[in-house]
Design a protein around this motif. Structure first.
Motif, mmCIF file in Angstrom:
data_model
loop_
_atom_site.group_PDB
_atom_site.id
_atom_site.type_symbol
_atom_site.label_atom_id
_atom_site.label_comp_id
_atom_site.label_asym_id
_atom_site.label_seq_id
_atom_site.Cartn_x
_atom_site.Cartn_y
_atom_site.Cartn_z
ATOM 1 N N MET A 37 71.786 56.242 -34.886
ATOM 2 C CA MET A 37 70.545 56.901 -34.486
ATOM 3 C C MET A 37 69.319 55.994 -34.518
ATOM 4 O O MET A 37 68.241 56.413 -34.148
ATOM 5 C CB MET A 37 70.287 58.115 -35.380
ATOM 6 C CG MET A 37 71.392 59.153 -35.310
ATOM 7 S SD MET A 37 71.500 59.971 -33.711
ATOM 8 C CE MET A 37 70.043 60.974 -33.759
ATOM 9 N N CYS A 38 69.488 54.765 -34.951
ATOM 10 C CA CYS A 38 68.322 53.907 -35.094
ATOM 11 C C CYS A 38 68.714 52.452 -34.848
ATOM 12 O O CYS A 38 69.683 51.966 -35.423
ATOM 13 C CB CYS A 38 67.757 54.070 -36.506
ATOM 14 S SG CYS A 38 66.220 53.197 -36.795
ATOM 15 N N VAL A 39 67.978 51.805 -33.970
ATOM 16 C CA VAL A 39 68.160 50.377 -33.702
ATOM 17 C C VAL A 39 66.788 49.726 -33.763
ATOM 18 O O VAL A 39 65.818 50.250 -33.211
ATOM 19 C CB VAL A 39 68.788 50.130 -32.305
ATOM 20 C CG1 VAL A 39 68.938 48.651 -32.026
ATOM 21 C CG2 VAL A 39 70.130 50.837 -32.180
ATOM 22 N N ARG A 40 66.700 48.602 -34.434
ATOM 23 C CA ARG A 40 65.459 47.829 -34.513
ATOM 24 C C ARG A 40 65.723 46.439 -33.954
ATOM 25 O O ARG A 40 66.786 45.873 -34.156
ATOM 26 C CB ARG A 40 64.957 47.720 -35.947
ATOM 27 C CG ARG A 40 64.617 49.037 -36.574
ATOM 28 C CD ARG A 40 63.329 49.605 -35.990
ATOM 29 N NE ARG A 40 62.960 50.826 -36.653
ATOM 30 C CZ ARG A 40 62.881 52.008 -36.056
ATOM 31 N NH1 ARG A 40 63.147 52.104 -34.777
ATOM 32 N NH2 ARG A 40 62.533 53.079 -36.726
ATOM 33 N N ILE A 41 64.730 45.884 -33.305
ATOM 34 C CA ILE A 41 64.834 44.564 -32.679
ATOM 35 C C ILE A 41 63.812 43.648 -33.326
ATOM 36 O O ILE A 41 62.654 44.028 -33.507
ATOM 37 C CB ILE A 41 64.551 44.661 -31.166
ATOM 38 C CG1 ILE A 41 65.467 45.713 -30.532
ATOM 39 C CG2 ILE A 41 64.724 43.321 -30.490
ATOM 40 C CD1 ILE A 41 64.945 46.243 -29.231
ATOM 41 N N SER A 42 64.238 42.422 -33.674
ATOM 42 C CA SER A 42 63.299 41.465 -34.259
ATOM 43 C C SER A 42 62.261 41.055 -33.223
ATOM 44 O O SER A 42 62.489 41.155 -32.015
ATOM 45 C CB SER A 42 64.033 40.234 -34.796
ATOM 46 O OG SER A 42 64.656 39.526 -33.751
ATOM 47 N N VAL A 43 61.127 40.596 -33.709
ATOM 48 C CA VAL A 43 60.024 40.197 -32.826
ATOM 49 C C VAL A 43 60.468 39.129 -31.839
ATOM 50 O O VAL A 43 60.111 39.172 -30.662
ATOM 51 C CB VAL A 43 58.815 39.709 -33.662
ATOM 52 C CG1 VAL A 43 57.724 39.149 -32.776
ATOM 53 C CG2 VAL A 43 58.279 40.834 -34.527
ATOM 54 N N ASP A 44 61.301 38.176 -32.289
ATOM 55 C CA ASP A 44 61.752 37.101 -31.405
ATOM 56 C C ASP A 44 62.979 37.477 -30.568
ATOM 57 O O ASP A 44 63.437 36.710 -29.732
ATOM 58 C CB ASP A 44 62.032 35.822 -32.192
ATOM 59 C CG ASP A 44 63.160 35.973 -33.207
ATOM 60 O OD1 ASP A 44 63.856 37.013 -33.211
ATOM 61 O OD2 ASP A 44 63.343 35.034 -33.999
ATOM 62 N N GLY A 45 63.531 38.686 -30.788
ATOM 63 C CA GLY A 45 64.669 39.158 -30.016
ATOM 64 C C GLY A 45 66.007 38.562 -30.409
ATOM 65 O O GLY A 45 67.020 38.836 -29.779
ATOM 66 N N LYS A 46 66.032 37.761 -31.475
ATOM 67 C CA LYS A 46 67.274 37.098 -31.863
ATOM 68 C C LYS A 46 68.177 37.955 -32.736
ATOM 69 O O LYS A 46 69.359 37.680 -32.867
ATOM 70 C CB LYS A 46 66.961 35.786 -32.580
ATOM 71 C CG LYS A 46 66.328 34.753 -31.668
ATOM 72 C CD LYS A 46 66.060 33.461 -32.403
ATOM 73 C CE LYS A 46 65.433 32.436 -31.457
ATOM 74 N NZ LYS A 46 65.148 31.179 -32.153
ATOM 75 N N TRP A 60 72.998 42.309 -35.882
ATOM 76 C CA TRP A 60 73.663 41.850 -34.664
ATOM 77 C C TRP A 60 72.954 40.630 -34.113
ATOM 78 O O TRP A 60 71.743 40.495 -34.230
ATOM 79 C CB TRP A 60 73.623 42.947 -33.601
ATOM 80 C CG TRP A 60 74.133 44.275 -34.048
ATOM 81 C CD1 TRP A 60 73.397 45.270 -34.666
ATOM 82 C CD2 TRP A 60 75.450 44.778 -33.935
ATOM 83 N NE1 TRP A 60 74.193 46.335 -34.932
ATOM 84 C CE2 TRP A 60 75.469 46.076 -34.491
ATOM 85 C CE3 TRP A 60 76.634 44.259 -33.409
ATOM 86 C CZ2 TRP A 60 76.604 46.864 -34.533
ATOM 87 C CZ3 TRP A 60 77.771 45.051 -33.455
ATOM 88 C CH2 TRP A 60 77.756 46.331 -34.003
ATOM 89 N N ASN A 61 73.716 39.754 -33.480
ATOM 90 C CA ASN A 61 73.141 38.640 -32.741
ATOM 91 C C ASN A 61 72.549 39.227 -31.466
ATOM 92 O O ASN A 61 73.266 39.829 -30.664
ATOM 93 C CB ASN A 61 74.228 37.607 -32.422
ATOM 94 C CG ASN A 61 73.710 36.435 -31.638
ATOM 95 O OD1 ASN A 61 73.143 36.593 -30.562
ATOM 96 N ND2 ASN A 61 73.927 35.247 -32.155
ATOM 97 N N GLY A 62 71.250 39.055 -31.278
ATOM 98 C CA GLY A 62 70.568 39.656 -30.141
ATOM 99 C C GLY A 62 71.008 39.136 -28.790
ATOM 100 O O GLY A 62 70.898 39.827 -27.789
ATOM 101 N N ALA A 63 71.531 37.925 -28.745
ATOM 102 C CA ALA A 63 71.948 37.333 -27.470
ATOM 103 C C ALA A 63 73.387 37.678 -27.102
ATOM 104 O O ALA A 63 73.697 37.938 -25.945
ATOM 105 C CB ALA A 63 71.786 35.816 -27.520
#
Length: 104
Positions: A37-46, A60-63
């Motif tokens: 129910m919740c996903v957050r993304i780091s500022v740099d997207g990594k 998780w690895n963003g790429a």
């Protein structure tokens, strides 16, 4: 991003609507719920961070969409996650009434 009761998270291209990645890893809990129910993304997207009814927090690895870390310690479903500004820490809150800080 979208997520649901199958335990998977999908990353989409917002302009084209094309699915870019499927992040697979959250499992069903003892009641058969696999809700993410919740996903957050780091500022740099990594880094991406998610919480599930399986009482885990996942990094998780963003790429690539591969799971880089599974954080276990809550005894009930996790209902909130957050990353700090440089994505070195993850914070989680659970229905077990605990708040945890994790190294990311």
């Amino acid at each position: 991003f979208s997520a649901g009761d199958d335990g998977n998270i999908k990353k989409w291209d917002a302009e084209t609507g094309i699915e870019l990645l499927t992040l697979v890893g959250h499992e069903k809990d003892e009641y058969g719920s696999g809700d993410v129910m919740c996903v957050r993304i780091s500022v740099d997207g990594k880094k991406d961070c998610s919480r599930g009814d399986d009482s885990t927090v996942r990094l998780w690895n963003g790429a690539t969409g591969t799971s880089s870390q599974i954080m276990r310690g809550h005894i009930k479903a996790v209902n909130a996650v957050a990353l700090n500004a440089d994505a070195s820490l993850v914070y989680s809150g659970s229905y077990d009434w605990s708040i945890r800080e994790w190294d990311a």
